[in-house]
Design a protein around this motif. Structure first.
Motif, mmCIF file in Angstrom:
data_model
loop_
_atom_site.group_PDB
_atom_site.id
_atom_site.type_symbol
_atom_site.label_atom_id
_atom_site.label_comp_id
_atom_site.label_asym_id
_atom_site.label_seq_id
_atom_site.Cartn_x
_atom_site.Cartn_y
_atom_site.Cartn_z
ATOM 1 N N VAL A 124 -0.314 9.099 -19.929
ATOM 2 C CA VAL A 124 0.239 7.771 -19.677
ATOM 3 C C VAL A 124 -0.856 6.730 -19.865
ATOM 4 N N THR A 125 -0.448 5.534 -20.276
ATOM 5 C CA THR A 125 -1.407 4.471 -20.571
ATOM 6 C C THR A 125 -1.106 3.229 -19.740
ATOM 7 N N GLN A 126 -2.060 2.325 -19.729
ATOM 8 C CA GLN A 126 -1.851 1.060 -19.037
ATOM 9 C C GLN A 126 -0.735 0.257 -19.715
ATOM 10 N N MET A 127 -0.580 0.412 -21.024
ATOM 11 C CA MET A 127 0.513 -0.273 -21.719
ATOM 12 C C MET A 127 1.869 0.243 -21.224
ATOM 13 N N ASP A 128 1.994 1.561 -21.015
ATOM 14 C CA ASP A 128 3.230 2.109 -20.441
ATOM 15 C C ASP A 128 3.514 1.445 -19.099
ATOM 16 N N ASN A 129 2.474 1.363 -18.282
ATOM 17 C CA ASN A 129 2.590 0.796 -16.946
ATOM 18 C C ASN A 129 3.033 -0.675 -17.000
ATOM 19 N N MET A 130 2.380 -1.436 -17.864
ATOM 20 C CA MET A 130 2.692 -2.864 -17.990
ATOM 21 C C MET A 130 4.118 -3.077 -18.513
ATOM 22 N N LEU A 131 4.475 -2.370 -19.564
ATOM 23 C CA LEU A 131 5.812 -2.525 -20.144
ATOM 24 C C LEU A 131 6.894 -2.133 -19.145
ATOM 25 N N PHE A 132 6.718 -0.993 -18.517
ATOM 26 C CA PHE A 132 7.729 -0.522 -17.572
ATOM 27 C C PHE A 132 7.867 -1.487 -16.398
ATOM 28 N N SER A 133 6.749 -1.915 -15.848
ATOM 29 C CA SER A 133 6.793 -2.847 -14.713
ATOM 30 C C SER A 133 7.474 -4.151 -15.110
ATOM 31 N N ASN A 134 7.171 -4.666 -16.284
ATOM 32 C CA ASN A 134 7.801 -5.910 -16.737
ATOM 33 C C ASN A 134 9.284 -5.722 -17.055
ATOM 34 N N MET A 135 9.642 -4.600 -17.673
ATOM 35 C CA MET A 135 11.051 -4.353 -17.993
ATOM 36 C C MET A 135 11.896 -4.195 -16.736
ATOM 37 N N THR A 136 11.289 -3.719 -15.648
ATOM 38 C CA THR A 136 12.039 -3.512 -14.407
ATOM 39 C C THR A 136 11.849 -4.658 -13.413
ATOM 40 N N LEU A 137 11.283 -5.762 -13.876
ATOM 41 C CA LEU A 137 11.092 -6.968 -13.060
ATOM 42 C C LEU A 137 10.262 -6.698 -11.809
ATOM 43 N N ASN A 138 9.279 -5.826 -11.926
ATOM 44 C CA ASN A 138 8.423 -5.473 -10.799
ATOM 45 C C ASN A 138 7.110 -6.256 -10.905
ATOM 46 N N PRO A 139 6.947 -7.310 -10.099
ATOM 47 C CA PRO A 139 5.743 -8.138 -10.196
ATOM 48 C C PRO A 139 4.570 -7.640 -9.347
ATOM 49 N N GLN A 140 4.641 -6.419 -8.841
ATOM 50 C CA GLN A 140 3.588 -5.894 -7.965
ATOM 51 C C GLN A 140 2.234 -5.935 -8.679
ATOM 52 N N PRO A 141 1.277 -6.725 -8.156
ATOM 53 C CA PRO A 141 -0.025 -6.805 -8.821
ATOM 54 C C PRO A 141 -0.771 -5.472 -8.878
ATOM 55 N N LEU A 142 -0.414 -4.516 -8.018
ATOM 56 C CA LEU A 142 -1.032 -3.188 -8.088
ATOM 57 C C LEU A 142 -0.782 -2.511 -9.437
ATOM 58 N N HIS A 143 0.262 -2.961 -10.142
ATOM 59 C CA HIS A 143 0.613 -2.364 -11.435
ATOM 60 C C HIS A 143 0.192 -3.223 -12.617
ATOM 61 N N ILE A 144 0.160 -4.547 -12.446
ATOM 62 C CA ILE A 144 0.045 -5.411 -13.625
ATOM 63 C C ILE A 144 -1.144 -6.379 -13.622
ATOM 64 N N ASP A 145 -1.937 -6.388 -12.579
ATOM 65 C CA ASP A 145 -3.018 -7.376 -12.481
ATOM 66 C C ASP A 145 -4.368 -6.679 -12.269
ATOM 67 N N ARG A 146 -5.087 -6.451 -13.348
ATOM 68 C CA ARG A 146 -6.369 -5.734 -13.284
ATOM 69 C C ARG A 146 -7.369 -6.457 -12.376
ATOM 70 N N HIS A 147 -7.459 -7.789 -12.475
ATOM 71 C CA HIS A 147 -8.410 -8.544 -11.651
ATOM 72 C C HIS A 147 -8.108 -8.342 -10.169
ATOM 73 N N PHE A 148 -6.864 -8.454 -9.799
ATOM 74 C CA PHE A 148 -6.455 -8.207 -8.413
ATOM 75 C C PHE A 148 -6.900 -6.812 -7.980
ATOM 76 N N CYS A 149 -6.626 -5.816 -8.806
ATOM 77 C CA CYS A 149 -6.971 -4.429 -8.461
ATOM 78 C C CYS A 149 -8.474 -4.227 -8.339
ATOM 79 N N GLU A 150 -9.233 -4.882 -9.205
ATOM 80 C CA GLU A 150 -10.693 -4.744 -9.168
ATOM 81 C C GLU A 150 -11.303 -5.428 -7.951
ATOM 82 N N THR A 151 -10.709 -6.537 -7.520
ATOM 83 C CA THR A 151 -11.325 -7.334 -6.454
ATOM 84 C C THR A 151 -10.681 -7.176 -5.079
ATOM 85 N N GLU A 152 -9.427 -6.717 -5.021
ATOM 86 C CA GLU A 152 -8.736 -6.699 -3.734
ATOM 87 C C GLU A 152 -8.172 -5.340 -3.321
#
Length: 150
Positions: free
Chosen positions: A32-60
């Protein structure tokens, strides 16, 4: 003596071939890739930054990188089994294309983490319904949740 099973021409097992309690090992794997993660999260309207925001994940977060969407993992798990077990023999899955889906979530239980202060485990029961109220999907999940800062 090894018993051979007559499969559907596409490879699926028939109803009579499924043995309750038997475990099937599937041959396919997939990276699985980060692109899979991003596409799936966006297609399912899931705005959880744990899935789609690298900066958030790196810093928080403790993880330092986005986490794979668990429902993508669930879908992949179901997909991997198709060629071994159900291709050509499934009559129908829960059909929801063209329907309007609404969901409910019930909190089943919660407890403070024994190993991590400031966190707890919440068990959810999610249900999805069609516009006519027909239940089309449900699952239980547990999530490791932050507590409110003190």
């Amino acid at each position: 003596m090894v018993e051979t099973i007559q499969r559907h021409k596409r490879g699926g097992l028939f109803f009579e071939d499924f043995d309750v309690g038997k475990t099937y090992e599937h041959r396919y794997t997939r990276t699985v890739t980060q692109m899979d993660n991003m596409l799936f999260s966006n297609m399912t309207l899931n705005p959880q930054p744990l899935h789609i925001d690298r900066h958030f994940c790196e810093t928080e977060t403790d993880w330092g990188q986005p986490l794979m969407n668990s429902l993508f993992t669930l879908g992949l798990m179901i997909g991997i089994q198709v060629s071994d077990m159900t291709v050509g023999t499934t009559i129908a899955n829960l059909g929801i294309e063209g329907d309007t889906i609404h969901c409910t979530t019930k909190v089943v239980s919660k407890r403070e983490s024994k190993s991590r202060p400031g966190a707890g485990i919440v068990e959810f029961h999610h249900q999805a319904f069609k516009q006519d109220g027909t239940l089309v999907a449900e699952c239980h999940r547990q999530a490791f949740m932050l507590m409110r800062p003190k």
